[in-house]
Design a protein around this motif. Structure first.
Motif, PDB file in Angstrom:
ATOM      1  N   ALA A 209       1.060  -1.293  -0.325  1.00 45.22           N
ATOM      2  CA  ALA A 209       0.064  -0.130   0.025  1.00 45.22           C
ATOM      3  C   ALA A 209       1.181   1.192  -0.294  1.00 45.22           C
ATOM      4  CB  ALA A 209      -0.722   0.575   1.531  1.00 45.22           C
ATOM      5  N   GLY A 210       0.819   1.993  -0.767  1.00 40.89           N
ATOM      6  CA  GLY A 210       1.266   3.619  -1.202  1.00 40.89           C
ATOM      7  C   GLY A 210       2.446   3.254  -1.852  1.00 40.89           C
ATOM      8  N   GLU A 211       2.286   2.416  -2.481  1.00 37.61           N
ATOM      9  CA  GLU A 211       3.926   2.479  -3.192  1.00 37.61           C
ATOM     10  C   GLU A 211       3.253   3.021  -4.861  1.00 37.61           C
ATOM     11  OE1 GLU A 211       6.933  -2.072  -3.935  1.00 37.61           O
ATOM     12  OE2 GLU A 211       5.207  -2.005  -3.991  1.00 37.61           O
ATOM     13  N   ASN A 277      -4.538  -7.766  -2.474  1.00 39.40           N
ATOM     14  CA  ASN A 277      -3.954  -8.086  -1.321  1.00 39.40           C
ATOM     15  C   ASN A 277      -4.364  -6.894  -0.379  1.00 39.40           C
ATOM     16  OD1 ASN A 277      -2.155  -6.966  -3.143  1.00 39.40           O
ATOM     17  ND2 ASN A 277      -0.774  -6.511  -0.822  1.00 39.40           N
ATOM     18  N   LEU A 278      -5.090  -5.951  -1.692  1.00 33.73           N
ATOM     19  CA  LEU A 278      -5.410  -4.537  -0.689  1.00 33.73           C
ATOM     20  C   LEU A 278      -6.460  -3.948  -0.890  1.00 33.73           C
ATOM     21  CD1 LEU A 278      -2.383  -2.402  -2.590  1.00 33.73           C
ATOM     22  CD2 LEU A 278      -2.054  -3.246  -0.404  1.00 33.73           C
ATOM     23  N   THR A 296      -4.416   1.490  -9.890  1.00 39.24           N
ATOM     24  CA  THR A 296      -4.091   2.696  -9.548  1.00 39.24           C
ATOM     25  C   THR A 296      -4.268   3.914  -9.908  1.00 39.24           C
ATOM     26  OG1 THR A 296      -3.061   3.132 -12.097  1.00 39.24           O
ATOM     27  CG2 THR A 296      -2.158   1.262 -10.123  1.00 39.24           C
ATOM     28  N   GLU A 297      -4.313   5.147  -9.510  1.00 42.55           N
ATOM     29  CA  GLU A 297      -4.054   6.281  -8.737  1.00 42.55           C
ATOM     30  C   GLU A 297      -3.167   7.186  -9.645  1.00 42.55           C
ATOM     31  OE1 GLU A 297      -5.345   8.165  -5.868  1.00 42.55           O
ATOM     32  OE2 GLU A 297      -3.466   7.471  -4.179  1.00 42.55           O
ATOM     33  N   GLY A 302       2.647  11.587 -12.581  1.00 41.03           N
ATOM     34  CA  GLY A 302       3.080  11.443 -13.959  1.00 41.03           C
ATOM     35  C   GLY A 302       2.924   9.572 -13.654  1.00 41.03           C
ATOM     36  N   ASP A 303       3.600   9.485 -12.381  1.00 40.37           N
ATOM     37  CA  ASP A 303       3.985   7.877 -11.731  1.00 40.37           C
ATOM     38  C   ASP A 303       2.410   7.296 -11.357  1.00 40.37           C
ATOM     39  OD1 ASP A 303       6.261   8.244 -12.753  1.00 40.37           O
ATOM     40  OD2 ASP A 303       6.982   8.614 -10.526  1.00 40.37           O
ATOM     41  N   HIS A 304       2.508   6.527 -11.097  1.00 35.06           N
ATOM     42  CA  HIS A 304       1.586   5.574 -10.164  1.00 35.06           C
ATOM     43  C   HIS A 304       1.425   5.074  -9.076  1.00 35.06           C
ATOM     44  CE1 HIS A 304      -0.788   5.133 -14.364  1.00 35.06           C
ATOM     45  NE2 HIS A 304      -0.024   5.300 -14.944  1.00 35.06           N
ATOM     46  N   ARG A 305       0.157   5.187  -8.496  1.00 39.91           N
ATOM     47  CA  ARG A 305       0.342   4.858  -6.891  1.00 39.91           C
ATOM     48  C   ARG A 305      -0.577   3.796  -6.312  1.00 39.91           C
ATOM     49  NH1 ARG A 305      -1.405   8.951  -4.579  1.00 39.91           N
ATOM     50  NH2 ARG A 305       1.130   9.692  -4.643  1.00 39.91           N
ATOM     51  N   VAL A 306      -0.794   2.865  -5.780  1.00 41.69           N
ATOM     52  CA  VAL A 306      -1.013   1.944  -5.188  1.00 41.69           C
ATOM     53  C   VAL A 306      -1.700   1.600  -4.273  1.00 41.69           C
ATOM     54  CG1 VAL A 306      -0.820  -0.097  -7.254  1.00 41.69           C
ATOM     55  CG2 VAL A 306       0.626  -0.439  -4.522  1.00 41.69           C
ATOM     56  N   ASP A 307      -3.276   1.599  -3.556  1.00 37.69           N
ATOM     57  CA  ASP A 307      -3.218   1.489  -2.292  1.00 37.69           C
ATOM     58  C   ASP A 307      -4.395   1.104  -1.516  1.00 37.69           C
ATOM     59  OD1 ASP A 307      -2.863   3.316  -0.171  1.00 37.69           O
ATOM     60  OD2 ASP A 307      -3.114   5.019  -0.605  1.00 37.69           O
ATOM     61  N   GLN A 308      -5.006   0.849  -0.241  1.00 37.73           N
ATOM     62  CA  GLN A 308      -5.626  -0.019  -0.384  1.00 37.73           C
ATOM     63  C   GLN A 308      -6.851   0.790  -0.081  1.00 37.73           C
ATOM     64  OE1 GLN A 308      -5.458  -0.652   3.940  1.00 37.73           O
ATOM     65  NE2 GLN A 308      -6.170  -3.336   3.817  1.00 37.73           N
TER      66      GLN A 308
END
Length: 361
Positions: A209-211, A277-278, A296-297, A302-308
């Motif tokens: 999460a948050g990566e 898993n998130l 992703t957001e 311009g990068d992509h963040r994954v989160d729960q």
């Protein structure tokens, strides 16, 4: 119609230079370092996309516009360099986007859009002066491109081996043709589902999460691009279970999701396409058809963040809604059709419609 028939096969090369070459053959002017994940393009010959731009899945690039006088108008769509267009956005009726533009998911874009603008729904906001946007490198290296080609060939080989295996099993005993077709389809679907799950769990793996993943990175290719490829390639195998199948929660739990009892999911594809898993879904949740769990957001760079993503108990997700990473829905919430929910959405029990969810920030 021919374009629609090719959609399934085109999904195997989305986000790769091969898809850019294909669009060029169709007349589009596409930069080699463009990342396109949508097949919803009605007139590729009127499309121009500059270097480093990223276009998400289910984005509609409509060059064909229907006028009030029952006539059609063809208008070009131009996307500048280093632009990011979120999922389920619509570009229509002539678009001229300059550089370094971010289009949030489920936004509509038409006409001229100045550089360094953030488009949210139909609202255009200039980048805050105190925030510096430093665009990361979006050019895939030769090693990245070779990796993509090897993975695509491997997926094709898996399908060939699977079809050969099904044919060998079917040829052992002579049975009537209608029964043989049904048997082969069922066997292929069952084995395909197992293979896709094994690939998602042991090859793609979980996310943190948050990566944050830059587009031109190995982690993005493994965690995001490869996941999308596997799910889309084995999409037809997952048509064997019916909607709201009781097996869906068990499948997601095995992949690491926190799924409580009495959860009903119309489709499993969208949940497999995001880092499972998130996911945390509490008891009594119902997700209707067309729900999109956005994997992703976009960040300002311009990068992509994954989160729960957390969905409270007894929540209903209506047709066509989109749930962004970082969303946290309270219990007994109803999400309306075509509604976008994000981490900025104020979560409380009640009803969220299209406008209320976007505006409650």
């Amino acid at each position: 119609r021919l374009w629609n028939n090719n959609t399934f096969w085109l999904q195997h090369i989305l986000g790769t230079p091969l898809y850019n070459y294909y669009l060029r053959l169709c007349g589009a002017r596409i930069s080699p370092n463009t990342h396109i994940y949508t097949t919803s393009i009605d007139a590729p010959g009127l499309l121009e996309i500059d270097d480093g731009s990223w276009i998400a899945n289910e984005t509609y690039l409509n060059c064909l516009y229907f006028n009030d006088d029952n006539t059609f108008k063809l208008s070009p769509i131009r996307v500048g360099s280093n632009c990011s267009i979120g999922t389920r956005s619509i570009l229509f009726d002539g678009v001229d986007m300059q550089n370094n533009i971010i289009v949030q998911p489920m936004s509509s874009v038409t006409g001229f859009v100045a550089s360094e603008t953030i488009v949210d729904s139909e609202e255009h906001k200039s980048r805050p002066s105190d925030i510096s946007i430093v665009q990361s490198n979006r050019s895939l290296s030769i090693c990245h491109q070779i990796y993509q080609i090897i993975v695509i060939i491997s997926i094709i080989c898996i399908h060939c081996i699977l079809l050969t295996l099904v044919y060998k099993v079917d040829s052992v005993r002579q049975i009537p043709l209608p029964i043989s077709i049904a048997f082969c389809w069922t066997l292929w679907s069952i084995i395909g589902c197992f293979i896709s799950l094994l690939l998602l769990k042991f090859v793609v793996g979980p996310c943190t999460a948050g990566e944050i993943y830059p587009i031109a990175s190995w982690l993005y290719l493994q965690k995001i691009w490869l996941r999308q490829l596997i799910v889309s390639s084995f999409h037809h195998a997952w048509l064997l279970p019916t909607g709201y199948d009781y097996l869906y929660p068990y499948v997601l739990r095995w992949l690491g999701a926190h799924i409580e009892e009495n959860v009903k999911l119309a489709q499993i594809d969208t949940f497999l396409s995001c880092p499972t898993n998130l996911l945390k879904i509490e008891t009594g949740v119902t997700a209707f058809g067309g729900v999109l769990i956005v994997p992703t957001e976009l960040t300002l760079s311009g990068d992509h963040r994954v989160d729960q993503i957390m969905v409270g108990s007894h929540t209903n997700l209506a047709n066509g809604c989109s749930i962004m990473p970082g969303s946290c829905l309270a219990s007994e919430t109803m999400i309306g059709n075509l509604t976008r929910i994000s981490r900025e959405t104020k979560s409380k029990s009640g009803v969220f419609t299209n406008m209320s969810a976007v505006c409650s920030k």
